[in-house]
Write a protein that holds these residues in place. Structure first.
Motif, short mmCIF file in Angstrom:
data_model
loop_
_atom_site.label_atom_id
_atom_site.label_comp_id
_atom_site.label_asym_id
_atom_site.label_seq_id
_atom_site.Cartn_x
_atom_site.Cartn_y
_atom_site.Cartn_z
N SER A 40 43.47 36.14 38.60
CA SER A 40 43.56 37.60 38.72
C SER A 40 42.44 38.14 39.60
N LEU A 41 41.23 37.61 39.42
CA LEU A 41 40.11 38.05 40.24
C LEU A 41 40.32 37.68 41.71
N GLY A 42 40.82 36.47 41.95
CA GLY A 42 41.13 36.07 43.32
C GLY A 42 42.21 36.95 43.93
N PHE A 43 43.23 37.27 43.13
CA PHE A 43 44.31 38.16 43.57
C PHE A 43 43.74 39.52 43.96
N SER A 44 42.87 40.05 43.12
CA SER A 44 42.27 41.35 43.38
C SER A 44 41.47 41.34 44.68
N ALA A 45 40.70 40.27 44.90
CA ALA A 45 39.91 40.15 46.13
C ALA A 45 40.82 40.10 47.35
N GLY A 46 41.92 39.35 47.26
CA GLY A 46 42.86 39.26 48.38
C GLY A 46 43.46 40.61 48.72
N VAL A 47 43.84 41.35 47.68
CA VAL A 47 44.40 42.69 47.88
C VAL A 47 43.39 43.59 48.58
N MET A 48 42.16 43.60 48.09
CA MET A 48 41.17 44.53 48.60
C MET A 48 40.73 44.19 50.03
N ILE A 49 40.54 42.91 50.31
CA ILE A 49 40.10 42.52 51.66
C ILE A 49 41.21 42.78 52.67
N PHE A 50 42.46 42.45 52.31
CA PHE A 50 43.57 42.65 53.26
C PHE A 50 43.74 44.13 53.59
N ILE A 153 42.48 49.03 43.86
CA ILE A 153 41.38 49.39 42.97
C ILE A 153 41.79 49.18 41.51
N ALA A 154 43.04 49.51 41.16
CA ALA A 154 43.50 49.34 39.79
C ALA A 154 43.44 47.88 39.37
N ILE A 155 43.90 46.98 40.25
CA ILE A 155 43.84 45.55 39.94
C ILE A 155 42.39 45.12 39.74
N HIS A 156 41.52 45.63 40.59
CA HIS A 156 40.09 45.30 40.48
C HIS A 156 39.50 45.80 39.16
N ASN A 157 40.00 46.94 38.66
CA ASN A 157 39.41 47.54 37.47
C ASN A 157 39.82 46.85 36.17
N MET A 220 34.84 48.05 49.92
CA MET A 220 35.82 47.19 49.27
C MET A 220 35.62 45.71 49.63
N VAL A 221 35.26 45.43 50.87
CA VAL A 221 34.99 44.05 51.27
C VAL A 221 33.76 43.52 50.53
N PHE A 222 32.72 44.35 50.41
CA PHE A 222 31.52 43.92 49.71
C PHE A 222 31.82 43.59 48.26
N ILE A 223 32.55 44.47 47.58
CA ILE A 223 32.90 44.23 46.17
C ILE A 223 33.67 42.92 46.02
N SER A 224 34.58 42.67 46.94
CA SER A 224 35.40 41.45 46.86
C SER A 224 34.55 40.19 47.04
#
Length: 260
Positions: A40-50, A153-157, A220-224
């Protein structure tokens, strides 16, 4: 633009309320599944970076190029991107995240857990202020982009909700209290959005929007890279993180296509 204010605020509320989803998942799951959390964390990072590099930065460059020319527009966009990285980096340094500790909580039940959970909620709440501006500003200018950012952001939260709820619940067994504190940390997002909007409202134009969008991409890239991917690797050393990451990018690519 004014007609989009309620829509933008609604998306920000949805993104912030996602911490409650994480809290519910943590409080009612029979046991922690760190493999699912890693994916899930990897998924969130992929969403945010893309969405940051493909859509938000491109939007920023477009606005700034229209205001200052192609060459200067790119320079301003790049400068604003790294300014966003610096700002969120300072926030992260001053208020460090404690999310990485949740994997050890099962073996560490003590009175200090409640305090840890409260500190996590405070840290996450402060981190959520700029995230609220991310969602709100995106939706205010471009409703379809705002919806995509809201999803990211929702996925990240969701894992943030898990991080806040688990220590409080393990300290006294009160699900209601753990959920409330976790949910409250997410409400910082719409609060941050409203405060930012009230301050910036007189100055909003293409140039300001372009700078904000580029800074948002940097945040968003930094957070990811600084939080989500290292945390995912902490919970699973196999391929789940990269699989989740690629799936996140694919889902966001499809979402942007459908919203176009």
């Amino acid at each position: 633009m004014e007609s989009n204010v309620l829509y933008a605020l609604g998306l920000t509320l949805i993104a912030g309320a996602a911490t409650g989803i994480g809290a519910v998942a943590a409080l009612f799951a029979k046991k922690e599944n760190t493999r699912v959390l890693a994916a899930s964390l990897g998924f969130s990072a992929g969403v945010m970076i893309f969405v940051s590099m493909v859509e938000i930065f491109a939007q920023a460059r477009g606005y700034l190029s229209a205001a200052a020319g192609d060459k200067n527009g790119y320079l301003y966009a790049a400068a604003a991107f790294f300014a966003g990285v610096v700002v969120i980096g300072i926030i992260d340094w001053v208020v460090p995240s404690a999310e990485g500790d949740i994997g050890n909580l099962t073996a560490n039940r003590s009175a200090s857990l409640s305090r840890m959970g409260m500190l996590m909620a405070l840290a996450i709440g402060i981190h959520n202020f700029p995230e609220g501006m991310v969602t709100f500003t995106s939706a205010l200018r471009n409703p379809s982009l705002g919806a995509a950012v809201c999803l990211a952001i929702a996925i990240h939260n969701i894992p943030e909700g898990i991080a806040t709820a688990i220590p409080i619940y393990y300290s006294d067994g009160k699900r209601g209290k753990a959920f409330f504190v976790s949910f409250l940390s997410g409400i910082a997002e719409p609060v941050g959005a409203l405060i930012g909007y009230l301050i910036l409202r007189p100055f909003l134009n293409d140039f300001v929007f372009g700078c904000l969008f580029a800074a948002i991409a940097g945040i968003m890239v930094f957070i990811s890279i600084e939080e989500l991917l290292p945390m995912a690797r902490l919970y699973d050393k196999g391929k789940l993180t990269i699989i989740g990451f690629v799936c996140g990018m694919a889902v966001m690519a499809l979402s942007l296509f459908m919203l176009a």
